[in-house]
Design a protein around this motif. Structure first.
Motif, PDB file in Angstrom:
ATOM      1  N   SER A   5      39.019 -56.109 -18.760  1.00 31.68           N
ATOM      2  CA  SER A   5      40.347 -55.490 -18.819  1.00 31.68           C
ATOM      3  C   SER A   5      41.403 -56.467 -18.331  1.00 31.68           C
ATOM      4  N   PHE A   6      41.728 -57.436 -19.186  1.00 31.59           N
ATOM      5  CA  PHE A   6      42.751 -58.398 -18.816  1.00 31.59           C
ATOM      6  C   PHE A   6      44.101 -57.695 -18.684  1.00 31.59           C
ATOM      7  N   PRO A   7      45.002 -58.203 -17.859  1.00 28.35           N
ATOM      8  CA  PRO A   7      46.335 -57.603 -17.744  1.00 28.35           C
ATOM      9  C   PRO A   7      47.052 -57.606 -19.088  1.00 28.35           C
ATOM     10  N   PRO A   8      47.962 -56.649 -19.295  1.00 24.98           N
ATOM     11  CA  PRO A   8      48.710 -56.592 -20.558  1.00 24.98           C
ATOM     12  C   PRO A   8      49.420 -57.915 -20.847  1.00 24.98           C
ATOM     13  N   HIS A   9      49.324 -58.342 -22.086  1.00 29.19           N
ATOM     14  CA  HIS A   9      50.004 -59.545 -22.585  1.00 29.19           C
ATOM     15  C   HIS A   9      49.444 -60.857 -22.005  1.00 29.19           C
ATOM     16  N   PHE A  10      48.431 -60.763 -21.156  1.00 27.95           N
ATOM     17  CA  PHE A  10      47.905 -61.976 -20.516  1.00 27.95           C
ATOM     18  C   PHE A  10      47.308 -62.932 -21.550  1.00 27.95           C
ATOM     19  N   GLU A  12      47.797 -62.977 -24.774  1.00 34.61           N
ATOM     20  CA  GLU A  12      48.819 -63.425 -25.715  1.00 34.61           C
ATOM     21  C   GLU A  12      49.606 -64.606 -25.148  1.00 34.61           C
ATOM     22  N   GLN A  13      49.900 -64.547 -23.856  1.00 31.45           N
ATOM     23  CA  GLN A  13      50.615 -65.664 -23.226  1.00 31.45           C
ATOM     24  C   GLN A  13      49.748 -66.915 -23.175  1.00 31.45           C
ATOM     25  N   LEU A  14      48.466 -66.725 -22.912  1.00 27.38           N
ATOM     26  CA  LEU A  14      47.576 -67.875 -22.835  1.00 27.38           C
ATOM     27  C   LEU A  14      47.388 -68.548 -24.192  1.00 27.38           C
ATOM     28  N   ASN A  15      47.577 -67.822 -25.261  1.00 27.23           N
ATOM     29  CA  ASN A  15      47.428 -68.399 -26.602  1.00 27.23           C
ATOM     30  C   ASN A  15      48.323 -69.611 -26.807  1.00 27.23           C
ATOM     31  N   ALA A  16      49.439 -69.642 -26.072  1.00 20.90           N
ATOM     32  CA  ALA A  16      50.381 -70.753 -26.232  1.00 20.90           C
ATOM     33  C   ALA A  16      50.037 -71.946 -25.344  1.00 20.90           C
ATOM     34  N   GLU A  17      49.028 -71.783 -24.475  1.00 16.05           N
ATOM     35  CA  GLU A  17      48.696 -72.856 -23.539  1.00 16.05           C
ATOM     36  C   GLU A  17      47.798 -73.904 -24.197  1.00 16.05           C
ATOM     37  N   PRO A  18      47.931 -75.157 -23.802  1.00 15.80           N
ATOM     38  CA  PRO A  18      47.147 -76.239 -24.409  1.00 15.80           C
ATOM     39  C   PRO A  18      45.639 -76.003 -24.256  1.00 15.80           C
ATOM     40  N   GLU A 197      45.530 -57.056  -9.772  1.00 19.31           N
ATOM     41  CA  GLU A 197      46.591 -57.482  -8.872  1.00 19.31           C
ATOM     42  C   GLU A 197      47.546 -58.474  -9.529  1.00 19.31           C
ATOM     43  N   TRP A 198      47.170 -58.963 -10.726  1.00 23.76           N
ATOM     44  CA  TRP A 198      47.981 -59.978 -11.384  1.00 23.76           C
ATOM     45  C   TRP A 198      49.193 -59.345 -12.058  1.00 23.76           C
ATOM     46  N   SER A 199      50.331 -60.034 -12.015  1.00 22.74           N
ATOM     47  CA  SER A 199      51.522 -59.574 -12.728  1.00 22.74           C
ATOM     48  C   SER A 199      52.419 -60.765 -13.024  1.00 22.74           C
ATOM     49  N   GLU A 200      53.259 -60.618 -14.041  1.00 28.28           N
ATOM     50  CA  GLU A 200      54.200 -61.691 -14.368  1.00 28.28           C
ATOM     51  C   GLU A 200      55.189 -61.901 -13.237  1.00 28.28           C
ATOM     52  N   GLY A 201      55.536 -60.802 -12.550  1.00 27.78           N
ATOM     53  CA  GLY A 201      56.436 -60.919 -11.411  1.00 27.78           C
ATOM     54  C   GLY A 201      55.826 -61.758 -10.304  1.00 27.78           C
ATOM     55  N   ASN A 202      54.529 -61.590 -10.069  1.00 22.87           N
ATOM     56  CA  ASN A 202      53.874 -62.366  -9.023  1.00 22.87           C
ATOM     57  C   ASN A 202      53.785 -63.844  -9.409  1.00 22.87           C
ATOM     58  N   VAL A 203      53.601 -64.109 -10.709  1.00 22.05           N
ATOM     59  CA  VAL A 203      53.599 -65.496 -11.179  1.00 22.05           C
ATOM     60  C   VAL A 203      54.933 -66.165 -10.837  1.00 22.05           C
ATOM     61  N   ASN A 204      56.030 -65.467 -11.069  1.00 21.10           N
ATOM     62  CA  ASN A 204      57.346 -66.033 -10.777  1.00 21.10           C
ATOM     63  C   ASN A 204      57.547 -66.245  -9.278  1.00 21.10           C
ATOM     64  N   CYS A 232      44.618 -72.313  -8.907  1.00 21.45           N
ATOM     65  CA  CYS A 232      43.580 -71.597  -9.664  1.00 21.45           C
ATOM     66  C   CYS A 232      44.266 -70.594 -10.584  1.00 21.45           C
ATOM     67  N   SER A 233      45.284 -71.080 -11.278  1.00 21.92           N
ATOM     68  CA  SER A 233      46.068 -70.255 -12.199  1.00 21.92           C
ATOM     69  C   SER A 233      46.130 -70.921 -13.567  1.00 21.92           C
ATOM     70  N   TYR A 234      46.248 -70.095 -14.615  1.00 23.08           N
ATOM     71  CA  TYR A 234      46.448 -70.605 -15.971  1.00 23.08           C
ATOM     72  C   TYR A 234      47.924 -70.614 -16.355  1.00 23.08           C
ATOM     73  N   SER A 235      48.786 -70.047 -15.540  1.00 18.91           N
ATOM     74  CA  SER A 235      50.179 -69.810 -15.940  1.00 18.91           C
ATOM     75  C   SER A 235      50.977 -71.108 -15.989  1.00 18.91           C
ATOM     76  N   HIS A 236      51.683 -71.299 -17.091  1.00 14.93           N
ATOM     77  CA  HIS A 236      52.492 -72.492 -17.288  1.00 14.93           C
ATOM     78  C   HIS A 236      53.508 -72.673 -16.165  1.00 14.93           C
ATOM     79  N   GLN A 237      54.083 -71.540 -15.702  1.00 14.00           N
ATOM     80  CA  GLN A 237      55.118 -71.612 -14.669  1.00 14.00           C
ATOM     81  C   GLN A 237      54.593 -72.237 -13.385  1.00 14.00           C
ATOM     82  N   GLU A 238      53.311 -72.046 -13.097  1.00 11.32           N
ATOM     83  CA  GLU A 238      52.731 -72.539 -11.847  1.00 11.32           C
ATOM     84  C   GLU A 238      52.089 -73.918 -12.006  1.00 11.32           C
ATOM     85  N   ASN A 239      52.062 -74.421 -13.223  1.00 11.58           N
ATOM     86  CA  ASN A 239      51.344 -75.672 -13.490  1.00 11.58           C
ATOM     87  C   ASN A 239      52.265 -76.719 -14.117  1.00 11.58           C
TER      88      ASN A 239
END
Length: 462
Positions: A5-10, A12-18, A197-204, A232-239
């Motif tokens: 049960s991945f978080p919503p849109h998670f 889809e966002q990763l699809n754009a990552e290298p 516990e993951w959220s886009e708000g927490n990523v920011n 230990c994140s996949y999010s572009h904003q944190e990397n």
């Protein structure tokens, strides 16, 4: 097995990552596969049997099955560390940026607890190098201290400070590792509950916190020194976005780290500054999610003046002679006291210790040897596990596995006593701690706070 049960849109966002392969990623999380890896302590030879090597770390190995490490005395002796394989890539980065036989360096692990990356860094350093392991959260400092004490080296200092406290140590460190607090998506397979516990708000929020931490620690990096950054994140904003910010804000130079295609690591470039980064995706690597990068500082932000401590402690020569007798190669160390405790650190780090003591809250320095009671030493647990101990100066009592578990539980030990006095309790040549042998009993001095609490039967060791 059902799709995680991945978080919503998670996804889809990763699809754009290298390098992201959605089906491969989902399959890896859906498989339920458990990957167990350990890293051998190169300073404590042991008979641990290992299976497959982690390709980017010479001391790292995968295990076919996960034993109960709690019931392996070798683990408590510091013969190895249980560490996630992807994070061992930091070893490859450090060895890439530091050729052999260079001048001694000072290294900082800024967000160090529980100590996996600190012991990793320490394994790649010489005794003339200095490692400062810092933990921001006070309650996490004891586990960091325990793990570094198990590792046995004496060129370490443990501190408990906020990153901004390092600002005054201008240009002090040659290498700084920031394993930054992050949103934790790289741990979804290992800890599925983290998905809730993951959220886009927490990523920011994490992105903002990472920028603050990096801005605070930047002045402490020496000119031409290195910053190793990981999450230990996949999010572009944190990397990759953080790499762009570092290069734009501080004109840092990106360092390309050599990798092999068969490792499965994805090499990326940040969109604006083209800074190199390295992504680890479960399914492509035998490990969990990780991002890592290395940058070099190209400017000077000043230096910290050498601090000569002219108010040296006046140590009684007779007491010092007793203490030195418990230390191997005693002339290699600087000795000092904290309250009634005697401590020692590699002599090369005396002035660094004095300087850090003025700026930081220090929790551990080198090795704590013990207290003197008359002409007798009451030895500290750190000394038992230390590589610096002079084993010719103390008794040693070998234990089999059952006896070692009894000792580690602080139970009565079923053993025949043939000597008396302080004794190292050893398992397969590895020191576990101290006991005092008396004519009719054994007083167990294994520290209460780290004793084995469970009553589970002992499984096979790795």
């Amino acid at each position: 097995m059902d799709t995680p049960s991945f978080p919503p849109h998670f996804l889809e966002q990763l699809n754009a990552e290298p390098g992201f392969d959605k089906q491969n990623f989902v399959d890896a999380h859906q498989s339920g596969a458990s990957i167990t890896s350990i890293r051998i302590n190169p300073f404590k030879p042991s008979g641990i049997k290992t299976d497959k090597q982690v390709p980017w770390c010479a001391d790292g190995y995968y295990l076919n099955t996960r034993p109960s490490f709690t019931f392996d005395p070798s683990f408590h002796a510091g013969a190895y560390y249980v560490q996630e394989a992807s994070s061992m890539f930091i070893d490859h980065i450090l060895k890439t940026i530091r050729p052999e036989k260079e001048d001694p360096i000072k290294v900082l692990d800024l967000c160090a607890a529980p100590g996996g990356k600190s012991t990793l860094l320490n394994s790649a350093l010489q005794s003339t190098d200095l490692l400062v392991a810092n933990e921001i959260i006070k309650t996490r400092v004891p586990i960091l201290t325990d793990n570094l004490s198990r590792w046995g080296t004496t060129n370490t200092i443990v501190t408990n400070n906020d990153p901004r406290d390092f600002t005054s140590l201008k240009g002090f460190f040659d290498v700084v590792l920031v394993d930054a607090p992050c949103s934790g998506s790289g741990m979804f397979r290992k800890d599925p509950a983290a998905m809730n516990e993951w959220s886009e708000g927490n990523v920011n929020l994490c992105h903002q916190r990472q920028e603050r931490i990096l801005a605070d620690i930047y002045p402490a990096i020496n000119e031409d020194g290195y910053l190793i950054y990981s999450t230990c994140s996949y999010s572009h904003q944190e990397n990759e976005d953080i790499l762009d910010w570092l290069c734009a804000e501080f004109s840092m130079e990106s360092i390309r780290i050599p990798i092999y295609k068969e490792w499965g690591i994805v090499e990326t470039e940040s969109p604006l500054q083209k800074a190199w980064g390295y992504r680890f995706y479960p399914g492509k690597v035998l490990g969990e999610g990780l991002f890592a990068a290395c940058l070099r500082k190209k400017e000077s932000t000043g230096g910290v003046s050498n601090y000569k401590n002219n108010a040296h402690q006046k140590l009684a020569a007779a007491e010092l002679d007793i203490v030195r007798g418990y230390v191997n190669e005693p002339d290699d160390f600087y000795y000092f006291k904290v309250s009634d405790d005697w401590l020692a650190i590699n002599r090369e780090h005396k002035e660094s210790l004095n300087m850090l003591h003025r700026q930081l809250y220090i929790k551990k320095s080198g090795v704590r040897i013990g207290k003197l009671a008359g002409r007798d030493l009451i030895p500290d647990h750190e000394l038992a596990l230390s590589l610096a101990i002079n084993k010719d100066a103390v008794l040693s009592t070998p234990l089999n596995k059952e006896q070692a578990i009894q000792y580690l539980r602080r139970d009565n030990i079923d053993i025949t006593i043939n000597a008396k006095g302080w004794s190292l309790m050893e398992y397969e040549g590895l020191a576990l701690g101290w006991a005092k042998l008396l004519p009719n009993r054994i007083n167990n001095y294994y520290p209460k706070e780290i004793r084995i609490m469970t009553q589970q039967a002992s499984p096979p060791t790795p």
